[in-house]
Write an enzyme that holds these catalytic residues in place. Sequence first.
Site, mmCIF file in Angstrom:
data_model
loop_
_atom_site.group_PDB
_atom_site.id
_atom_site.type_symbol
_atom_site.label_atom_id
_atom_site.label_comp_id
_atom_site.label_asym_id
_atom_site.label_seq_id
_atom_site.Cartn_x
_atom_site.Cartn_y
_atom_site.Cartn_z
ATOM 1 N N PHE A 139 20.074 -10.979 3.401
ATOM 2 C CA PHE A 139 19.768 -12.088 4.306
ATOM 3 C C PHE A 139 19.538 -13.337 3.471
ATOM 4 O O PHE A 139 18.705 -13.331 2.564
ATOM 5 C CB PHE A 139 18.513 -11.807 5.151
ATOM 6 C CG PHE A 139 18.202 -12.945 6.089
ATOM 7 C CD1 PHE A 139 18.846 -13.047 7.313
ATOM 8 C CD2 PHE A 139 17.298 -13.933 5.732
ATOM 9 C CE1 PHE A 139 18.591 -14.109 8.169
ATOM 10 C CE2 PHE A 139 17.031 -15.001 6.585
ATOM 11 C CZ PHE A 139 17.679 -15.078 7.809
ATOM 12 N N ASP A 224 18.065 -14.761 -5.050
ATOM 13 C CA ASP A 224 17.355 -15.348 -3.914
ATOM 14 C C ASP A 224 15.919 -14.839 -3.939
ATOM 15 O O ASP A 224 15.651 -13.664 -3.669
ATOM 16 C CB ASP A 224 18.074 -14.947 -2.614
ATOM 17 C CG ASP A 224 17.420 -15.571 -1.382
ATOM 18 O OD1 ASP A 224 16.298 -16.092 -1.506
ATOM 19 O OD2 ASP A 224 18.042 -15.517 -0.299
ATOM 20 N N LYS A 253 9.862 -20.518 1.471
ATOM 21 C CA LYS A 253 8.714 -19.790 2.007
ATOM 22 C C LYS A 253 7.397 -20.160 1.304
ATOM 23 O O LYS A 253 6.888 -21.234 1.550
ATOM 24 C CB LYS A 253 9.007 -18.289 2.016
ATOM 25 C CG LYS A 253 10.132 -17.953 3.032
ATOM 26 C CD LYS A 253 10.125 -16.522 3.517
ATOM 27 C CE LYS A 253 10.965 -16.368 4.771
ATOM 28 N NZ LYS A 253 12.362 -16.010 4.549
HETATM 29 C C1 LIG Z 1 13.715 -16.562 4.899
HETATM 30 C C2 LIG Z 1 14.789 -16.330 3.940
HETATM 31 C C3 LIG Z 1 15.862 -17.234 3.791
HETATM 32 C C4 LIG Z 1 16.041 -18.436 4.694
HETATM 33 O O1 LIG Z 1 15.001 -19.338 4.608
HETATM 34 P P1 LIG Z 1 14.802 -20.435 5.768
HETATM 35 O O2 LIG Z 1 13.701 -21.299 5.259
HETATM 36 O O3 LIG Z 1 14.475 -19.696 7.013
HETATM 37 O O4 LIG Z 1 16.095 -21.162 5.900
HETATM 38 C C5 LIG Z 1 16.790 -16.990 2.801
HETATM 39 N N1 LIG Z 1 16.686 -15.916 1.997
HETATM 40 C C6 LIG Z 1 15.680 -15.032 2.109
HETATM 41 C C7 LIG Z 1 15.604 -13.889 1.168
HETATM 42 C C8 LIG Z 1 14.719 -15.197 3.091
HETATM 43 O O5 LIG Z 1 13.742 -14.293 3.225
#
Ligand SMILES: *Cc1c(COP(=O)(O)O)cnc(C)c1O
Length: 401
Positions: A139, A224, A253
Site C-alpha cells: 500500500f 516506504d 504519518k
Molecule cells: C498511509 C500510507 C501511505 C499514504 O499516506 P497518505 O498520507 O494517506 O497519502 C503510503 N504508504 C504507506 C506505507 C502508508 O501506510
Amino acid sequence: MSISEKIMADAEENLLHAYNRFPVVFESGEGVTLRDADGRTYLDFGAGIAVNALGYAHPAYTQALKEQAGKLLHISNLYYTKPLAEAAAAITEKSGLSRVFFTNSGAEAIEGAIKAAKKYAYRRDGRSGHEIIAMEHSFHGRTVGAVSVTGNAHYREPFEPLMGGVRFAKFNDLASVEAQVTDNTCAIILETVQGEGGIYPADPEFLSGVRRLCDEKDILLILDEIQCGMGRTGDWFAWQGYGVKPDIMTCAKALGCGVPVGAFVLGEKAGENSIEPGDHGSTYGGNPFACAAVSAVFQIFEEEDIIGHVRELTPYLEEKLDALCEKEDLLTGRRGRGFMQGLVVREDVPAGKIASAALEEGLVVLTAGGNVIRLVPPLVITKDDIDTMCRILGKVIEEVR
Ligand SMILES: *Cc1c(COP(=O)(O)O)cnc(C)c1O
C-alpha cells in the site's frame, strides 16, 4: 438525539461517501486517551493510523505549534525559513540520507520518490521509458501514481489505465523480484514493514537481497517508511533495524504527529543525480508551520527518549499479545515489529467486527488486510495501557466469538 448522533447525521448528509466511519465523534484527547462529543473516553491503540506518536495534547508539541502559528504559518518555497532548514537537518541527521523534499501527505511523498527514480534513470540512460517493481499486497497511497505501485487490485481496477511500467513481485520472495528486473527497471519500491496489507515485516535476507540486486543493476531502492518509520519499530526508521539503507525513503504519518506533512528523502547518489530545479514542487510542501511540527517531533523524541521507550516496552507488548493469542482460539497468530503489531483473526470472524466491539468497550484498534487486528498505538503508551488493551480485547473476543 445525542450530540454525537446529530454531528454524525450532519456529516453523512454533506460528505462524499468515501469512507465507512465508525459511529463515534472524537472531540479531544490527552495522552493516549480520546474523548468523544458525549464525554466518553477511549484508550487509543490506533493513533489516527500511526500518526499520533506523541499521543494527544502533548504540552511541548502544542506549545511549539502555538509559537509558530503566531509567527508565520505559510510562505512559499520561493524563500527560506528557519523551520524548513531545521526540519530538513533533523531528518538527514537521523537517517544518514542527504536530501529532503517536504510534501503534504504520504501519497505525495510516493509521487515524488517515483519522479526522482525516473529522473535518475533518465539522466543515467539519456532516455525515458523506465519501469518500477512494486510488491503484491503493498500500500503506497491513493493518488494515481501511488495507486499504480499499490499491489491491491481492489484499489486499482476502477481507475485503470494507471501509470504504466509497473511490475509486481512477491514480497519476501527475492527470486520473484529478480524475475521482474529488465534493462528498463529504475526502482524497486517496498514497505520495510507492510502495513495496510496485513503487518508483514520484510525478512532480513529478503531486504538485503533486494539491496544487493539494486546495487548490481544500478536500480534505486525506495523504502516506504510512511507507516513503519519514526520510531515505531524501535529505530528512527525501520530499515535501520535491518542495516539496509535505501536510496530513497518516504515518510509521513508520524513525521508531523498530526500536522499533515510528508517527505521523500534521498541518499547521496539519488540526491545528486535526479531532481533538478524545475522538476518538482509543492505550494504548501515544507511550509514553516508543518516544519515547526517536524522539528518539535524530533526534539521531543530525543528529549523523552521515545525510541528507547519503544525498545524497552516491545518485549512486554509482544509477550502480552502472544499470551492473548494463546488463550483465544479466535486469534491464530501475531506478526510485527515494535509498536506495529498485527493479530491474525480466524477467517470466520471479520476483524472489523472485533474493532467495532472494542470501540464500544472504549478501546480504539484498527484492522488491516488479511483479517488482521492492527495495533499502532501512540509511542508513549505504558505497561498499564498495554494491560488495559489486552483485557478489553480479550473480553471483546470472548463476546463476538
Ligand atoms: C498511509 C500510507 C501511505 C499514504 O499516506 P497518505 O498520507 O494517506 O497519502 C503510503 N504508504 C504507506 C506505507 C502508508 O501506510
